[in-house]
Scaffold this motif. Structure first.
Motif, PDB file in Angstrom:
ATOM      1  N   VAL A  36       0.864  -1.174   0.000  1.00 33.66           N
ATOM      2  CA  VAL A  36       0.000   0.000   0.000  1.00 33.66           C
ATOM      3  C   VAL A  36       0.902   1.226   0.000  1.00 33.66           C
ATOM      4  O   VAL A  36       1.671   1.429   0.943  1.00 33.66           O
ATOM      5  N   PRO A  37       0.824   2.073  -1.043  1.00 32.73           N
ATOM      6  CA  PRO A  37       1.715   3.233  -1.096  1.00 32.73           C
ATOM      7  C   PRO A  37       1.386   4.236   0.017  1.00 32.73           C
ATOM      8  O   PRO A  37       0.239   4.405   0.408  1.00 32.73           O
ATOM      9  N   ASP A  38       2.420   4.900   0.500  1.00 35.70           N
ATOM     10  CA  ASP A  38       2.269   5.913   1.535  1.00 35.70           C
ATOM     11  C   ASP A  38       1.823   7.214   0.892  1.00 35.70           C
ATOM     12  O   ASP A  38       2.326   7.596  -0.167  1.00 35.70           O
ATOM     13  N   ALA A  39       0.885   7.924   1.519  1.00 31.34           N
ATOM     14  CA  ALA A  39       0.381   9.180   0.961  1.00 31.34           C
ATOM     15  C   ALA A  39       1.449  10.264   0.955  1.00 31.34           C
ATOM     16  O   ALA A  39       1.455  11.147   0.099  1.00 31.34           O
ATOM     17  N   ALA A  40       2.385  10.209   1.915  1.00 26.51           N
ATOM     18  CA  ALA A  40       3.437  11.221   2.007  1.00 26.51           C
ATOM     19  C   ALA A  40       4.631  10.901   1.111  1.00 26.51           C
ATOM     20  O   ALA A  40       5.604  11.643   1.104  1.00 26.51           O
ATOM     21  N   GLY A  42       6.524   8.125   1.364  1.00 26.65           N
ATOM     22  CA  GLY A  42       7.495   7.292   2.065  1.00 26.65           C
ATOM     23  C   GLY A  42       7.444   5.856   1.568  1.00 26.65           C
ATOM     24  O   GLY A  42       6.830   5.550   0.552  1.00 26.65           O
ATOM     25  N   PRO A  43       8.098   4.960   2.284  1.00 26.18           N
ATOM     26  CA  PRO A  43       8.084   3.552   1.873  1.00 26.18           C
ATOM     27  C   PRO A  43       6.682   2.961   2.011  1.00 26.18           C
ATOM     28  O   PRO A  43       5.933   3.324   2.919  1.00 26.18           O
ATOM     29  N   PRO A  44       6.301   2.059   1.115  1.00 26.78           N
ATOM     30  CA  PRO A  44       4.948   1.488   1.179  1.00 26.78           C
ATOM     31  C   PRO A  44       4.775   0.558   2.376  1.00 26.78           C
ATOM     32  O   PRO A  44       5.712  -0.089   2.833  1.00 26.78           O
ATOM     33  N   THR A  45       3.556   0.512   2.892  1.00 28.19           N
ATOM     34  CA  THR A  45       3.189  -0.421   3.954  1.00 28.19           C
ATOM     35  C   THR A  45       2.755  -1.722   3.294  1.00 28.19           C
ATOM     36  O   THR A  45       2.023  -1.698   2.305  1.00 28.19           O
TER      37      THR A  45
END
Length: 103
Positions: A36-40, A42-45
């Motif tokens: 799941v891509p990070d909105a900011a 950053g690295p994906p979750t």
């Protein structure tokens, strides 16, 4: 390749049904990882789901399908079968106190 509509339980994917590609044995993979891509930016979750039987037949006890259950710790393969000749699992927990002569 064949795919099978597989339901997801728990976590953000609760109640969704996705087509999952089947392996050469006709089963979906044991773990399903969803980045799941990070909105900011950053690295994906990564969400980890583990395959479990959906149900069993009455007479023979055969598996009647599969579903994925959310694994919040994300340990997907931590409880897989370990062979005696495999490398030992990395364990970072200390076994006793450094000052203890028995530990």
């Amino acid at each position: 390749m064949k795919s099978q509509d597989t339901p997801f339980e728990g976590g953000p994917m609760d109640g969704r049904v996705l087509p999952v590609l089947l392996g050469p044995t006709g089963h979906p993979p044991k773990t399903y990882r969803i980045p799941v891509p990070d909105a900011a930016g950053g690295p994906p979750t990564v969400l980890v789901y583990r395959r479990t039987p959906r149900g069993h037949s009455r007479r023979l006890g055969l598996v009647r399908g599969w579903k994925y259950v959310h694994d919040p710790e994300g340990l997907g393969d931590a409880d897989r079968l370990r062979w005696p000749w495999s490398r030992p699992r990395r364990d970072n927990t200390p076994h006793g106190k450094p000052d203890d002569p028995t530990g």
